[in-house]
Design an enzyme around this catalytic site. Structure first.
Site, short mmCIF file in Angstrom:
data_model
loop_
_atom_site.label_atom_id
_atom_site.label_comp_id
_atom_site.label_asym_id
_atom_site.label_seq_id
_atom_site.Cartn_x
_atom_site.Cartn_y
_atom_site.Cartn_z
N ASP A 104 15.90 53.02 21.91
CA ASP A 104 15.68 52.95 23.35
C ASP A 104 16.65 52.39 23.98
O ASP A 104 17.59 51.70 23.26
CB ASP A 104 14.30 52.25 23.95
CG ASP A 104 14.09 51.91 25.35
OD1 ASP A 104 14.50 53.00 26.27
OD2 ASP A 104 14.11 50.88 25.74
N ASP B 50 17.32 51.21 28.03
CA ASP B 50 17.02 50.23 29.17
C ASP B 50 16.00 49.28 28.68
O ASP B 50 14.91 49.47 28.49
CB ASP B 50 16.89 51.13 30.35
CG ASP B 50 17.85 51.96 30.91
OD1 ASP B 50 17.47 53.00 31.10
OD2 ASP B 50 18.83 51.32 31.03
N GLY C 101 12.01 56.75 35.27
CA GLY C 101 12.71 57.87 35.68
C GLY C 101 13.09 57.38 37.06
O GLY C 101 12.02 56.96 37.86
N GLY C 102 14.30 57.50 37.40
CA GLY C 102 14.76 56.81 38.83
C GLY C 102 14.16 57.63 39.80
O GLY C 102 13.76 57.28 40.83
N ARG D 291 10.85 57.26 40.42
CA ARG D 291 10.54 55.87 40.82
C ARG D 291 10.71 55.92 42.37
O ARG D 291 10.16 55.13 42.94
CB ARG D 291 11.33 54.98 40.12
CG ARG D 291 11.04 53.23 40.46
CD ARG D 291 11.72 52.55 39.37
NE ARG D 291 11.50 53.07 38.11
CZ ARG D 291 12.41 52.91 37.04
NH1 ARG D 291 13.51 52.68 37.47
NH2 ARG D 291 12.04 53.21 35.66
N HIS E 169 19.39 59.50 44.30
CA HIS E 169 19.53 59.15 42.92
C HIS E 169 21.14 59.39 42.37
O HIS E 169 21.39 58.44 41.41
CB HIS E 169 18.45 59.97 41.95
CG HIS E 169 18.35 59.25 40.76
ND1 HIS E 169 19.02 59.75 39.62
CD2 HIS E 169 18.04 58.21 40.20
CE1 HIS E 169 18.85 59.16 38.65
NE2 HIS E 169 18.16 58.09 38.50
N ASN F 276 24.82 57.46 31.81
CA ASN F 276 24.59 55.91 31.87
C ASN F 276 24.59 55.46 30.56
O ASN F 276 24.98 54.31 30.24
CB ASN F 276 22.98 55.69 32.59
CG ASN F 276 23.20 55.96 33.91
OD1 ASN F 276 23.96 56.26 34.65
ND2 ASN F 276 21.91 55.73 34.61
C1 XBP Z 1 14.14 53.13 31.66
C2 XBP Z 1 13.68 53.94 32.80
C3 XBP Z 1 14.98 54.56 33.53
C4 XBP Z 1 15.80 53.31 34.26
C5 XBP Z 1 16.68 54.04 35.39
O1 XBP Z 1 14.73 54.18 30.60
O2 XBP Z 1 12.69 54.33 33.02
O3 XBP Z 1 14.44 55.59 34.49
O4 XBP Z 1 14.87 52.43 34.82
O5 XBP Z 1 17.52 55.10 34.98
P1 XBP Z 1 14.56 53.62 28.81
P2 XBP Z 1 17.56 56.30 35.81
O6 XBP Z 1 13.85 52.43 28.65
O7 XBP Z 1 13.68 54.91 28.58
O8 XBP Z 1 15.80 53.47 28.47
O9 XBP Z 1 17.47 56.01 37.34
O10 XBP Z 1 18.84 57.05 35.27
O11 XBP Z 1 16.30 56.99 35.41
MG MG Z 2 13.19 50.77 27.87
#
Ligand code: XBP
Ligand code: MG
Length: 260
Positions: A10, A12, A53-54, A57, A83, A129
């Protein structure tokens, strides 16, 4: 050397603590850029992380915190534009080197590369990203170490759905039982287990520490380093006080030796 062939990671919260001081700040910068007085505090953002997902969200925030908000034009287009602005701010933050990789990540990636363990990403965020985080915080060629980067809108359903991990496995042409996965959140655990990735390590962070990680083989407070032992929160860490390939192999063999 090791029982497993590939490591699925993963992004983030796992590769780097990107949420509080990265994505959250980028969202707030995008809101300000279009003249919205929305300000996602660290505490509110922790609640909003219940939605992956941004774009999803933002929509969740509007539905639940700003129900009387009227977008100029159609809402989908407004969210997509917002976004896109957020992602630009996030990439700028990454470019300033303000989001380092978590402790132990580079050590584990180097060890995997040296040992011929294949590397893949399975994340909800965007491919750009991911590649920018790896380049700015890891090194110019790190992104090339990953055979597969399964990221963002390429699947119909985001985590906790298993789609993104299943896509990574398909592109690796490997079964789940040939792999180890590393996640940081309950949504990520459900996604990985949904893809039958039973050999699953969770490295928690401040936002996810108190979540439910049922089904994960091991939960720690990070990967640690040889001089920085990890704290085990769930399961058993065998033969080491930090996470290296031997520790991941011990998880793997325990899961599959028991015929799970
Ligand atoms: C974490 C998420 C992502 C980020 C924001 O992803 O839910 O949506 O918070 O990124 P993971 P975006 O833990 O699966 O890596 O705004 O590009 O969605
Ligand atoms: Mg994560």
């Amino acid at each position: 050397m090791y029982g497993f062939d590939a490591l699925l990671l993963d992004v983030d919260g796992t590769l780097a603590d990107t949420e509080r001081d990265g994505h959250r700040c980028a969202f707030n910068a995008a809101f300000a850029e279009v003249g919205l007085d929305w300000d996602w505090s660290a505490a509110l953002y922790g609640e909003l992380l219940s939605v992956t997902g941004g774009k999803e969200r933002i929509r969740h925030y509007i539905d639940h915190w700003r129900p009387s908000f009227e977008a100029p034009g159609d809402l989908d287009g407004f969210i997509t534009d917002l976004h896109r602005r957020k992602t630009r701010h996030y990439l700028e933050l990454l470019g300033q080197g303000r989001i380092p990789l978590r402790e132990g990540v580079m050590r584990l990636l180097h060890q995997a590369r040296d040992a011929g363990v294949r590397l893949a990403i399975a994340t909800t965020t965007t491919p750009e990203n991911v590649s920018t985080l790896l380049a700015c915080s890891g090194g110019a060629d790190i992104g090339d170490w990953f055979e597969v980067i399964a990221a963002g809108d390429v699947v119909p359903a985001k985590k906790p759905a298993p789609d993104i991990f299943r896509l990574a496995l398909d592109e690796l042409r490997l079964p789940a039982r040939a792999c180890v996965a590393i996640e940081d959140s309950a949504h990520g655990v459900r996604s990985a287990l949904g893809a039958d990735l039973q050999a699953l390590l969770v490295t928690v962070n401040a936002y996810t520490r108190d979540q439910d990680f049922s089904g994960a083989a091991l939960v720690t407070d990070g990967l640690g380093e040889p001089d920085s032992p990890v704290k085990v929160l769930q399961g058993t860490l065998e033969g080491s006080d930090h996470i290296d390939l031997a520790a991941l192999d011990a998880i793997y063999r325990r899961v599959y030796r028991n015929g799970d």
